[in-house]
Structures are given as C-alpha cells and as structure tokens.
Design a protein around this motif. Structure first.
Motif, PDB file in Angstrom:
ATOM      1  N   GLY A  46       0.826  -1.197   0.000  1.00 55.31           N
ATOM      2  CA  GLY A  46       0.000   0.000   0.000  1.00 55.31           C
ATOM      3  C   GLY A  46       0.861   1.247   0.000  1.00 55.31           C
ATOM      4  O   GLY A  46       0.515   2.257   0.608  1.00 55.31           O
ATOM      5  N   ALA A  47       2.014   1.167  -0.677  1.00 53.65           N
ATOM      6  CA  ALA A  47       2.973   2.276  -0.655  1.00 53.65           C
ATOM      7  C   ALA A  47       2.548   3.370  -1.622  1.00 53.65           C
ATOM      8  O   ALA A  47       2.036   3.087  -2.705  1.00 53.65           O
ATOM      9  CB  ALA A  47       4.363   1.763  -1.027  1.00 53.65           C
ATOM     10  N   ASP A  48       2.748   4.598  -1.213  1.00 51.07           N
ATOM     11  CA  ASP A  48       2.387   5.750  -2.041  1.00 51.07           C
ATOM     12  C   ASP A  48       3.655   6.285  -2.703  1.00 51.07           C
ATOM     13  O   ASP A  48       4.422   7.029  -2.098  1.00 51.07           O
ATOM     14  CB  ASP A  48       1.729   6.821  -1.166  1.00 51.07           C
ATOM     15  N   GLU A  49       3.862   5.910  -3.972  1.00 49.67           N
ATOM     16  CA  GLU A  49       5.110   6.266  -4.649  1.00 49.67           C
ATOM     17  C   GLU A  49       5.206   7.739  -5.006  1.00 49.67           C
ATOM     18  O   GLU A  49       6.246   8.176  -5.499  1.00 49.67           O
ATOM     19  CB  GLU A  49       5.304   5.391  -5.888  1.00 49.67           C
ATOM     20  N   SER A  50       4.116   8.485  -4.790  1.00 48.25           N
ATOM     21  CA  SER A  50       4.230   9.930  -5.043  1.00 48.25           C
ATOM     22  C   SER A  50       4.978  10.610  -3.889  1.00 48.25           C
ATOM     23  O   SER A  50       5.431  11.746  -4.021  1.00 48.25           O
ATOM     24  CB  SER A  50       2.837  10.550  -5.219  1.00 48.25           C
TER      25      SER A  50
ATOM     26  N   GLU B 247      -4.284   3.787   8.004  1.00 48.13           N
ATOM     27  CA  GLU B 247      -5.155   3.084   7.070  1.00 48.13           C
ATOM     28  C   GLU B 247      -5.067   1.563   7.262  1.00 48.13           C
ATOM     29  O   GLU B 247      -6.061   0.870   7.311  1.00 48.13           O
ATOM     30  CB  GLU B 247      -4.680   3.429   5.660  1.00 48.13           C
ATOM     31  N   LYS B 248      -3.808   1.073   7.401  1.00 49.92           N
ATOM     32  CA  LYS B 248      -3.582  -0.357   7.587  1.00 49.92           C
ATOM     33  C   LYS B 248      -4.270  -0.865   8.854  1.00 49.92           C
ATOM     34  O   LYS B 248      -4.713  -1.998   8.925  1.00 49.92           O
ATOM     35  CB  LYS B 248      -2.083  -0.652   7.704  1.00 49.92           C
ATOM     36  N   GLU B 249      -4.275   0.005   9.853  1.00 56.69           N
ATOM     37  CA  GLU B 249      -4.887  -0.390  11.119  1.00 56.69           C
ATOM     38  C   GLU B 249      -6.410  -0.320  11.053  1.00 56.69           C
ATOM     39  O   GLU B 249      -7.093  -0.611  12.025  1.00 56.69           O
ATOM     40  CB  GLU B 249      -4.403   0.532  12.253  1.00 56.69           C
TER      41      GLU B 249
END
Lengths: 211, 211
Positions: free
Chosen positions: A149-153, A206-208
């Motif tokens: 769920g990584a945000d590459e921006s 978010e993950k939690e």
C-alpha cells in the motif's frame, strides 16, 4: 489434471510435452547448474524424444530461457495469489517480506540465478535474459507497491520499495551458499519495522483500519 | 615493485609466479565464467608453465579458490584503506554505502559470484567456499559497523547493518544483468537517509562532532 487422456487432442498433448520439457529443464538447472544442463539430459528426464525436443527448442539456450520464463510466469501467478491472501493490519508489511523471501529463495530464483550468471558471459543468452529480467523486475515492483500500500508519489518511497526487492535478492543469493533462515528472519523483522517507520505514516493508520 | 630483479631470490620468484597465476585466474573467471575457465588457459595467460602451475595448484578448484581468496584479501585491504579515508560529518553514511557499492560491483564480486554459483552444485568446492564466505562476511560486517559508528548493543542495529550488506549484494547481482548505476545511486541515497533515521540518534550528534 487432464481428463479423458485417451481423447486428448493433439494441441493439448503438445502443450503437456512442452510443459514437461520446461519443468525438467528447471529441475536440471537447479540440480546441476547451467553448465551441467544439456538438452539430452532434459529430454530424457522429461520422457520426450530428442526429435520432439529439438523441434520445440532447437538449442539449449532456447530451452533454458523458455523454462525460466515459464517458471517465472507460474511463480508470478503464485505471488499474485499469495498477495491476495496477505493479512491486513499491523502484520501486513512483515507478511509481504515473507512472501518476497519465499520467492527469492525458491527454485525459480535458483534457476534464474544460473541463467543470469551464464548470460553474463554469453551475449546471445544475455540478449534474451535482459528483457525478461526487466519485465520480471517491473512486475515484482508493482506487486510489492500494491501489497505494501505504498504511495510512490511520496519522496523516497519508490526507492525503499526497490531497496526491499534488492535486499531480498541479496538474501536469496546468500542462501545459495549457506542456509541462514534464522538470520534472514531477524533481518526482515527489522526491515519491516524500518519500512513501516519510513513509509508515509498516514498509510499505517489506514492499515490499522482507523481511517 | 620488485627491485634488482636479477638477484630476486627463489622464494620471491615463486610468490610472484603464484600471484600471476591467481590474477590470471580471476581475470578468466570474470571474462569467461567458471565453466569457461581452465587451468591451461590460466597458465597460458599468466605465462607460467603447466608443470609449475600444477605444482602450485593441482586442480582447477584449488586454483580458482585460491584466486578468489587472494583477491578477497587484496580487496579487504583496499576496503580498510577506503574506510580510513571516509569523511566525517553528515555525509559519512552515504560515503560508507558508496564504498560498499564499489566493492559489490567490482571484479572480485563477479569472480566470487562465479565461484558461489559453481559451488552450489559442486560439494568439494562448496566445502571450501563456505568457510571463506563466512570469514569474508564477518570481516565486511565488522568493517561496516565501525565505518557507520553503529552501536550494535541497540536493538535492531545489528540487523540494519546486515540488511545494508545484503542490499548491496542484491544490487551487485542486479548489476551483472544490466548496468543500473543511476538506479543504485537513488536507492542508496534513500537508504542512507533511512539508515541515519533508524540508527541511534545520539550517534548522529557524535558524527556531527557535537559531543
């Protein structure tokens, strides 16, 4: 897996024979290395006639390259299935690393390693391995970005995902010399913590499930 | 480097001949790979008679193993010298990573990679490569801990140092397939930042010379 084998159409028999050859080639690469692999050995192991083998794969390079490509596709499908089963919540990052670790310590990695090293000093093989590796690398990167769920921006995130893949590649290479599952586990435990701390903190909320 | 060659004692001539054989063996590994390396080729390249070569290194495995061990020692000395020249201050971590990157993309890495992969399917070679690798790994770890000024009594620090070495090993392996110095640079830029943030903050004050 085939039903009613006596009525198997020709196309399916051909596909099954190709698959047997490719699987035998991967087994040969893993057990005997690139230099110990020969088309004769592979066709014997696959129970396929030399003539049929030569028809499908005229050279050893054709055969081993197709074999690693085939196995990469199989493993790619397995990786996507494993990614779909990943837990959500705080243990997800560590689970992603286990998934990648499994991939980079599997026979497909070993077979690919044999191919990479052989390609290093074989321009014809190199010309074929290069594009395959680029595709595999892009797929693994995309899958890992999604799984984490990584945000590459965000600055640095793309590089951390790449570093993660290079790390597990390095661990995979170390494993070919000495088995060190315990060492790997400790390193990846720590890497998961570092990755969670370094990636966008908003993502963790978010993950939690708190957003 | 030798002075008064006409009076070179026997012992020194022997050492010089051994060194020529070992250097030729490394060159052969890098250029032709393990399977393309033969004792005949190496003795020709070194300008050493077959008899003398066989006297010093009875088998190909003896020769390539001694060659990689020799080069590892040379590179180890080079690494220690490079470590002594590292800058202090905020750029030190990044400089440590460049030092390791140079090591893991050098001919000694390529020669060692050939040896590792060959050893995977050759038990006799494996028995010799295993202990050599353990020693090399320990030395590289110790040197990196010192260079980073890392405090391994802090939880996770040992694993981060190990991860750093596995990361550069993975980058080194990727480099054998496709040259990607730019990608490596970006990844190591980010890893330096992550490493600085993850290691004990007290250490950074020290690095800055403020303690």
């Amino acid at each position: 897996m085939t039903t009613a084998p006596t009525r198997t159409p020709q196309g399916e028999r051909t596909r099954a024979m190709r698959a047997r050859l490719l699987e035998a080639a991967v087994e040969c690469l893993v057990e005997r290395g690139f230099s110990g692999t020969s088309t004769t050995l592979v066709s014997e192991r696959a129970g396929v006639s030399r003539g049929a083998q030569l028809h499908h794969f005229p050279t050893k390079n054709d055969l081993v390259l197709a074999a690693v490509e085939h196995l990469t596709e199989v493993r790619g499908a397995e990786l996507r299935a494993a990614a779909a089963r990943l837990p959500s919540g705080p243990r997800r990052t560590r689970a992603v690393l286990t998934m990648l670790e499994d991939h980079f310590t599997s026979p497909v990695f070993t077979a690919a390693l044999e191919l990479w090293v052989a390609a290093r000093t074989d321009p014809a093989l190199q010309a074929a391995v290069g594009p395959l590796e680029q595709r595999v690398g892009r797929d693994a990167h995309r899958l890992t970005v999604t799984a984490l769920g990584a945000d590459e921006s965000q600055p640095g995130v793309r590089e951390l995902v790449q570093a993660t893949l290079d790390l597990v590649r390095g661990l995979g290479l170390a494993t070919t010399i000495s088995d060190d599952a315990r060492r790997r586990r400790r390193i990846l435990d720590q890497w998961a913590r570092t990755l969670d701390a370094a990636l966008d903190p908003g993502r963790h909320a978010e993950k939690e499930g708190t957003t």
